[in-house]
Design a protein around this motif. Structure first.
Motif, PDB file in Angstrom:
ATOM      1  N   GLU A  42      11.956   4.525 -10.797  1.00 19.02           N
ATOM      2  CA  GLU A  42      13.429   4.233 -11.800  1.00 19.02           C
ATOM      3  C   GLU A  42      12.988   3.618 -13.095  1.00 19.02           C
ATOM      4  O   GLU A  42      13.648   3.966 -14.015  1.00 19.02           O
ATOM      5  CB  GLU A  42      14.293   3.663 -10.860  1.00 19.02           C
ATOM      6  N   TYR A  43      12.267   2.656 -12.794  1.00 13.13           N
ATOM      7  CA  TYR A  43      11.959   1.910 -14.178  1.00 13.13           C
ATOM      8  C   TYR A  43      11.082   2.663 -15.124  1.00 13.13           C
ATOM      9  O   TYR A  43      11.277   2.431 -16.402  1.00 13.13           O
ATOM     10  CB  TYR A  43      11.046   0.782 -13.672  1.00 13.13           C
ATOM     11  N   LEU A  44      10.162   3.446 -14.625  1.00  6.94           N
ATOM     12  CA  LEU A  44       9.623   4.329 -15.639  1.00  6.94           C
ATOM     13  C   LEU A  44      10.551   5.402 -16.109  1.00  6.94           C
ATOM     14  O   LEU A  44      10.300   5.662 -17.332  1.00  6.94           O
ATOM     15  CB  LEU A  44       8.252   5.129 -14.877  1.00  6.94           C
ATOM     16  N   GLU A  45      11.308   6.089 -15.397  1.00  8.36           N
ATOM     17  CA  GLU A  45      12.268   6.947 -16.086  1.00  8.36           C
ATOM     18  C   GLU A  45      13.014   6.125 -16.927  1.00  8.36           C
ATOM     19  O   GLU A  45      13.532   6.860 -18.081  1.00  8.36           O
ATOM     20  CB  GLU A  45      13.137   7.597 -14.857  1.00  8.36           C
ATOM     21  N   GLU A  46      13.736   5.167 -16.516  1.00  8.28           N
ATOM     22  CA  GLU A  46      14.781   4.371 -17.440  1.00  8.28           C
ATOM     23  C   GLU A  46      14.015   4.263 -19.023  1.00  8.28           C
ATOM     24  O   GLU A  46      14.823   4.295 -19.907  1.00  8.28           O
ATOM     25  CB  GLU A  46      15.301   3.198 -16.741  1.00  8.28           C
ATOM     26  N   TYR A  56       4.269  10.448 -16.649  1.00  5.26           N
ATOM     27  CA  TYR A  56       2.959  10.052 -15.820  1.00  5.26           C
ATOM     28  C   TYR A  56       2.580  11.541 -14.992  1.00  5.26           C
ATOM     29  O   TYR A  56       3.524  12.334 -14.581  1.00  5.26           O
ATOM     30  CB  TYR A  56       2.972   9.066 -14.847  1.00  5.26           C
ATOM     31  N   ALA A  57       1.399  11.462 -14.640  1.00  4.18           N
ATOM     32  CA  ALA A  57       0.851  12.920 -14.286  1.00  4.18           C
ATOM     33  C   ALA A  57       1.557  13.446 -12.927  1.00  4.18           C
ATOM     34  O   ALA A  57       1.704  14.270 -12.796  1.00  4.18           O
ATOM     35  CB  ALA A  57      -0.765  12.700 -13.836  1.00  4.18           C
ATOM     36  N   THR A  58       1.712  12.250 -12.077  1.00  6.14           N
ATOM     37  CA  THR A  58       2.318  12.970 -10.784  1.00  6.14           C
ATOM     38  C   THR A  58       3.919  12.984 -10.619  1.00  6.14           C
ATOM     39  O   THR A  58       4.545  13.063  -9.703  1.00  6.14           O
ATOM     40  CB  THR A  58       1.915  12.061  -9.630  1.00  6.14           C
ATOM     41  N   ARG A  59       4.531  12.964 -11.789  1.00  4.78           N
ATOM     42  CA  ARG A  59       5.934  13.044 -11.929  1.00  4.78           C
ATOM     43  C   ARG A  59       6.526  14.317 -11.223  1.00  4.78           C
ATOM     44  O   ARG A  59       5.775  15.544 -11.565  1.00  4.78           O
ATOM     45  CB  ARG A  59       6.444  12.665 -13.216  1.00  4.78           C
ATOM     46  N   HIS A  60       7.524  14.393 -10.343  1.00  6.56           N
ATOM     47  CA  HIS A  60       7.874  15.805  -9.971  1.00  6.56           C
ATOM     48  C   HIS A  60       8.225  16.446 -11.036  1.00  6.56           C
ATOM     49  O   HIS A  60       8.896  16.234 -11.931  1.00  6.56           O
ATOM     50  CB  HIS A  60       9.174  15.580  -8.960  1.00  6.56           C
ATOM     51  N   GLY A  61       8.152  17.806 -10.849  1.00  3.40           N
ATOM     52  CA  GLY A  61       8.480  18.858 -11.841  1.00  3.40           C
ATOM     53  C   GLY A  61       7.780  19.008 -12.962  1.00  3.40           C
ATOM     54  O   GLY A  61       7.722  19.784 -13.705  1.00  3.40           O
ATOM     55  N   ARG A  62       6.320  18.457 -12.877  1.00  2.24           N
ATOM     56  CA  ARG A  62       5.223  18.553 -13.582  1.00  2.24           C
ATOM     57  C   ARG A  62       4.327  19.536 -13.194  1.00  2.24           C
ATOM     58  O   ARG A  62       4.121  19.842 -12.332  1.00  2.24           O
ATOM     59  CB  ARG A  62       4.575  17.530 -13.990  1.00  2.24           C
ATOM     60  N   THR A  80       0.819  -1.144  -0.165  1.00  2.00           N
ATOM     61  CA  THR A  80       0.135  -0.018   0.063  1.00  2.00           C
ATOM     62  C   THR A  80       1.028   1.198  -0.284  1.00  2.00           C
ATOM     63  O   THR A  80       2.011   1.247   0.328  1.00  2.00           O
ATOM     64  CB  THR A  80      -0.874  -0.169   1.181  1.00  2.00           C
ATOM     65  N   TYR A  81       0.392   2.342  -0.352  1.00  2.00           N
ATOM     66  CA  TYR A  81       1.057   3.613  -0.572  1.00  2.00           C
ATOM     67  C   TYR A  81       0.554   4.394   0.687  1.00  2.00           C
ATOM     68  O   TYR A  81      -0.179   5.232   0.516  1.00  2.00           O
ATOM     69  CB  TYR A  81       0.787   4.337  -1.831  1.00  2.00           C
ATOM     70  N   ASP A  82       1.213   4.174   1.853  1.00  2.00           N
ATOM     71  CA  ASP A  82       1.007   4.649   2.971  1.00  2.00           C
ATOM     72  C   ASP A  82       2.398   5.667   3.712  1.00  2.00           C
ATOM     73  O   ASP A  82       2.268   6.464   4.753  1.00  2.00           O
ATOM     74  CB  ASP A  82       0.601   3.828   4.083  1.00  2.00           C
ATOM     75  N   ASP A  83       3.268   5.758   2.966  1.00  2.00           N
ATOM     76  CA  ASP A  83       4.484   6.612   3.321  1.00  2.00           C
ATOM     77  C   ASP A  83       4.398   8.070   3.280  1.00  2.00           C
ATOM     78  O   ASP A  83       4.083   8.563   2.110  1.00  2.00           O
ATOM     79  CB  ASP A  83       5.550   5.874   2.656  1.00  2.00           C
ATOM     80  N   HIS A  84       4.399   8.830   4.265  1.00  2.00           N
ATOM     81  CA  HIS A  84       3.933  10.177   4.024  1.00  2.00           C
ATOM     82  C   HIS A  84       5.630  11.111   4.174  1.00  2.00           C
ATOM     83  O   HIS A  84       5.430  12.312   3.994  1.00  2.00           O
ATOM     84  CB  HIS A  84       3.222  10.536   5.144  1.00  2.00           C
ATOM     85  N   THR A  85       6.738  10.401   3.975  1.00  2.00           N
ATOM     86  CA  THR A  85       8.015  11.256   3.755  1.00  2.00           C
ATOM     87  C   THR A  85       8.273  11.722   2.328  1.00  2.00           C
ATOM     88  O   THR A  85       9.211  12.292   2.195  1.00  2.00           O
ATOM     89  CB  THR A  85       9.012  10.176   4.224  1.00  2.00           C
ATOM     90  N   GLU A  86       7.524  11.209   1.449  1.00  2.00           N
ATOM     91  CA  GLU A  86       7.707  11.761   0.025  1.00  2.00           C
ATOM     92  C   GLU A  86       6.262  12.194  -0.361  1.00  2.00           C
ATOM     93  O   GLU A  86       5.242  11.856   0.064  1.00  2.00           O
ATOM     94  CB  GLU A  86       8.061  10.477  -0.905  1.00  2.00           C
ATOM     95  N   ARG A  87       6.252  13.157  -1.494  1.00  2.00           N
ATOM     96  CA  ARG A  87       5.158  13.565  -1.969  1.00  2.00           C
ATOM     97  C   ARG A  87       4.100  12.420  -2.394  1.00  2.00           C
ATOM     98  O   ARG A  87       4.615  11.566  -3.109  1.00  2.00           O
ATOM     99  CB  ARG A  87       5.478  14.432  -3.365  1.00  2.00           C
TER     100      ARG A  87
END
Length: 69
Positions: A54-58, A63-69, A6-13
């Protein structure tokens, strides 16, 4: 064995919506992965999210939530 990450970590955006990824993994690999994550003071979810980014970037996938967008 089924692992639910699950996506429950609040340390990153966080994205405004989250999704659940379910995968099958050998129990011994799961145990080793969890131990390595713990030794590095990371959760399995944090590591999997990083690997996916990293795989997506490679592969040049945007994708819509990529940093810097």
């Amino acid at each position: 064995m089924i692992i639910i990450l699950t996506y429950d970590d609040h340390t990153e955006r966080m994205e405004s919506k989250t999704a659940r990824l379910t995968l099958l993994i050998d129990p011994e690999k799961k145990k080793a992965f969890e131990a390595l994550c713990a030794a590095q003071d990371q959760t399995p979810s944090q590591v999997v999210r990083r690997l996916i980014r990293e795989y997506l970037e490679e592969h040049g996938v945007d994708y819509a939530t990529r940093h810097g967008r």
